[in-house]
Design an enzyme around this catalytic site. Structure first.
Site, PDB file in Angstrom:
ATOM      1  N   ASP A   1       0.798  -1.102   0.132  1.00 50.58           N
ATOM      2  CA  ASP A   1       0.074   0.047  -0.086  1.00 50.58           C
ATOM      3  C   ASP A   1       0.934   1.292   0.026  1.00 50.58           C
ATOM      4  O   ASP A   1       0.353   2.432  -0.108  1.00 50.58           O
ATOM      5  CB  ASP A   1      -1.110  -0.183   1.166  1.00 50.58           C
ATOM      6  CG  ASP A   1      -0.318  -0.427   2.447  1.00 50.58           C
ATOM      7  OD1 ASP A   1       0.561  -1.052   2.409  1.00 50.58           O
ATOM      8  OD2 ASP A   1      -1.029   0.117   3.377  1.00 50.58           O
TER       9      ASP A   1
ATOM     10  N   HIS B   1       8.546  -4.314  12.612  1.00 49.49           N
ATOM     11  CA  HIS B   1       9.071  -3.046  12.517  1.00 49.49           C
ATOM     12  C   HIS B   1       9.484  -2.671  13.945  1.00 49.49           C
ATOM     13  O   HIS B   1       8.790  -2.688  14.789  1.00 49.49           O
ATOM     14  CB  HIS B   1       8.138  -2.059  12.070  1.00 49.49           C
ATOM     15  CG  HIS B   1       7.920  -2.155  10.690  1.00 49.49           C
ATOM     16  ND1 HIS B   1       7.103  -3.087   9.964  1.00 49.49           N
ATOM     17  CD2 HIS B   1       7.994  -1.120   9.779  1.00 49.49           C
ATOM     18  CE1 HIS B   1       6.955  -2.785   8.729  1.00 49.49           C
ATOM     19  NE2 HIS B   1       7.486  -1.639   8.545  1.00 49.49           N
TER      20      HIS B   1
ATOM     21  N   GLY C   1       3.159  -0.109  11.680  1.00 51.29           N
ATOM     22  CA  GLY C   1       2.462   1.094  12.277  1.00 51.29           C
ATOM     23  C   GLY C   1       3.229   2.090  13.100  1.00 51.29           C
ATOM     24  O   GLY C   1       4.386   1.898  13.391  1.00 51.29           O
TER      25      GLY C   1
ATOM     26  N   GLU D   1      12.685   2.202  14.873  1.00 53.61           N
ATOM     27  CA  GLU D   1      12.446   3.126  13.677  1.00 53.61           C
ATOM     28  C   GLU D   1      11.948   4.459  14.419  1.00 53.61           C
ATOM     29  O   GLU D   1      12.789   5.490  14.513  1.00 53.61           O
ATOM     30  CB  GLU D   1      11.670   2.466  12.796  1.00 53.61           C
ATOM     31  CG  GLU D   1      11.353   3.682  11.731  1.00 53.61           C
ATOM     32  CD  GLU D   1      10.058   3.117  10.776  1.00 53.61           C
ATOM     33  OE1 GLU D   1       9.169   2.346  11.222  1.00 53.61           O
ATOM     34  OE2 GLU D   1      10.136   3.639   9.629  1.00 53.61           O
TER      35      GLU D   1
HETATM   36  O1  LIG Z   1       8.076   2.403   7.684  1.00 55.36           O
HETATM   37  C1  LIG Z   1       7.063   2.191   8.031  1.00 55.36           C
HETATM   38  N1  LIG Z   1       6.972   1.829   9.454  1.00 55.36           N
HETATM   39  C2  LIG Z   1       5.968   1.539  10.132  1.00 55.36           C
HETATM   40  N2  LIG Z   1       4.736   1.211   9.624  1.00 55.36           N
HETATM   41  C3  LIG Z   1       4.561   1.395   8.237  1.00 55.36           C
HETATM   42  C4  LIG Z   1       5.772   1.840   7.381  1.00 55.36           C
HETATM   43  N3  LIG Z   1       5.530   1.801   6.122  1.00 55.36           N
HETATM   44  C5  LIG Z   1       4.252   1.666   6.256  1.00 55.36           C
HETATM   45  N4  LIG Z   1       3.829   1.219   7.243  1.00 55.36           N
HETATM   46  C6  LIG Z   1       2.382   0.979   7.716  1.00 55.36           C
HETATM   47  O2  LIG Z   1       2.238  -0.650   7.157  1.00 55.36           O
HETATM   48  C7  LIG Z   1       0.697  -0.717   6.756  1.00 55.36           C
HETATM   49  C8  LIG Z   1       0.736  -2.074   6.217  1.00 55.36           C
HETATM   50  O3  LIG Z   1       1.588  -2.123   5.047  1.00 55.36           O
HETATM   51  C9  LIG Z   1       0.793   0.603   6.137  1.00 55.36           C
HETATM   52  O4  LIG Z   1      -0.729   0.751   5.828  1.00 55.36           O
HETATM   53  C10 LIG Z   1       1.342   1.590   6.971  1.00 55.36           C
HETATM   54  O5  LIG Z   1       0.301   2.070   7.830  1.00 55.36           O
HETATM   55 ZN   LIG Z   2       8.088  -0.740   6.770  1.00 49.09          ZN
END
Ligand SMILES: O=c1[nH]cnc2c1ncn2[C@@H]1O[C@H](CO)[C@@H](O)[C@H]1O
Ligand SMILES: [Zn+2]
Length: 355
Positions: free
Chosen positions: A22, A203, A176, A206
């Protein structure tokens, strides 16, 4: 050190282990999908829409960065739109010689029009399979729980991951806003995934400190870490990550945009690499960050001094870190190592341009 061109970097075989579906659409596709679905966007031209879906370096935080997803998700609520965006992402990746990609997204965010969770997974798998038939790329899917959504939902997504094990879904993630939303709330979901012998990545580190990475590894059983930039603040944990060969999914440009690092020169991937950590280079979000895997390699080449031999080694670490069954991984790795050995910078095109 001879300077590598973007064409050189495009020609190298690569992985992308951390890319959100997305966040990786084509802008013209968003416009078309919105028109077909009668969805109202903040702008109806590519130039008008760009500032809403590409963040740039003046973005101030992860929370600000994540606003772009409201726009993309508004047109990703139908089966066809998921097939199409998954296909196009794999097509774009294949065109820069990404040979193995793990695409992640959170099915719970695609239910605004009543699609079932199963259909949402099926659609993405269909789009990726279509690209695999057409291009030289292998793919897998990682489903994401969301930190700010309830742990019960994460558990449902964990069950969905189990249901699609060996059918294209290769792992589970937690994404998120990180600050104020600790991973430990979701530990039952990770327990479910782990007990079914499925890989997970989170994640972490970060938008919050090393405590977050510690939770991801020790409470949620992370096999890889998304970003992990703030590991630099805890030497003891860093040694553990290094000793256990836990791969870091580094996304340099995204990290500058979310302010996980202040500027590229400060990115710890250089130090992590020098200390022997298993680092991989990824896009995070091809559209939101306006990048490609080749561009990310160009950035670490030009700004962090990674030379060709080091880039080849990082590429190999990417293939080694794939959530693939070992026999398949070994075969893919053998193929890639062979290509890397034969690789010479200076593409035919760039040679022609020089004449
Ligand atoms: O770098 C990021 N860090 C944390 N969450 C993220 C990052 N990029 C995207 N999303 C989150 O992951 C969801 C599912 O793909 C996205 O809708 C966004 O809210
Ligand atoms: Zn990510």
């Amino acid at each position: 050190m001879a300077k590598l061109t973007i064409q050189d970097l495009q020609r190298l075989p690569k992985t992308d282990l951390h890319v959100h579906l997305d966040g990786s659409l084509r802008i013209p596709t968003i416009l078309q999908l919105a028109e077909e679905q009668k969805v109202k966007l903040p702008a109806d031209t590519a130039e008008g829409l760009r500032p809403f879906v590409e963040v740039g370096d003046d973005c101030k935080s992860l929370v600000e960065y994540l606003r772009a997803f409201d726009v993309t998700l508004s047109v990703m609520q139908t089966y066809e739109s998921l097939v199409r965006t998954a296909f196009e992402l794999a097509e774009d990746a294949a065109k820069e010689n990404v040979r193995y990609m793990e695409v992640r997204y959170s099915p719970i965010l695609h239910q605004q029009k009543g699609l079932t969770l199963h259909a949402i997974v099926q659609a993405v798998l269909e789009g990726l399979a279509q690209a695999e038939r057409q291009y030289n790329i292998k793919t897998g899917v990682i489903l994401c729980g969301m930190r700010h959504i309830s742990p019960d939902i994460s558990l449902r997504l964990a069950d969905l991951t189990v249901a699609f094990k060996n059918k294209g879904v290769v792992g589970f993630d937690l994404a998120g806003a990180e600050e104020n939303f600790p991973a430990k709330r979701h530990k039952d979901a990770f327990g479910r995934v782990l007990q079914n012998n499925i890989n997970c990545t989170l994640h972490a580190g970060e938008a919050y400190g090393p405590e977050s990475i510690h939770q991801a590894i020790h409470l949620c059983g992370a096999h890889r870490i998304g970003h992990g930039v703030r590991l630099i603040e805890d030497g003891d944990l860093l040694n553990y990550v290094n000793d256990h060969r836990i791969p870091l999914e580094c996304c340099p440009s995204s990290n500058v945009q979310t302010k996980a690092v202040k500027k590229m020169a400060d990115h710890p991937i250089r130090l992590f690499y020098d200390l022997g950590l298993r680092v991989t280079v990824n896009t995070d979000n091809r559209m939101v960050t306006n990048t490609t895997v080749s561009k990310e390699f160009q950035v670490i080449h030009e700004e962090l001094g990674f030379n060709l031999e080091e880039i080849k080694e990082v590429i190999i670490m990417g293939f080694k870190s794939a959530f693939l069954p070992y026999a398949l991984k070994r075969a893919l790795l053998a193929e890639v190592v062979h290509e890397l050995k034969a690789f010479k910078p200076g593409s035919l095109e760039s040679k022609k341009e020089q004449l």
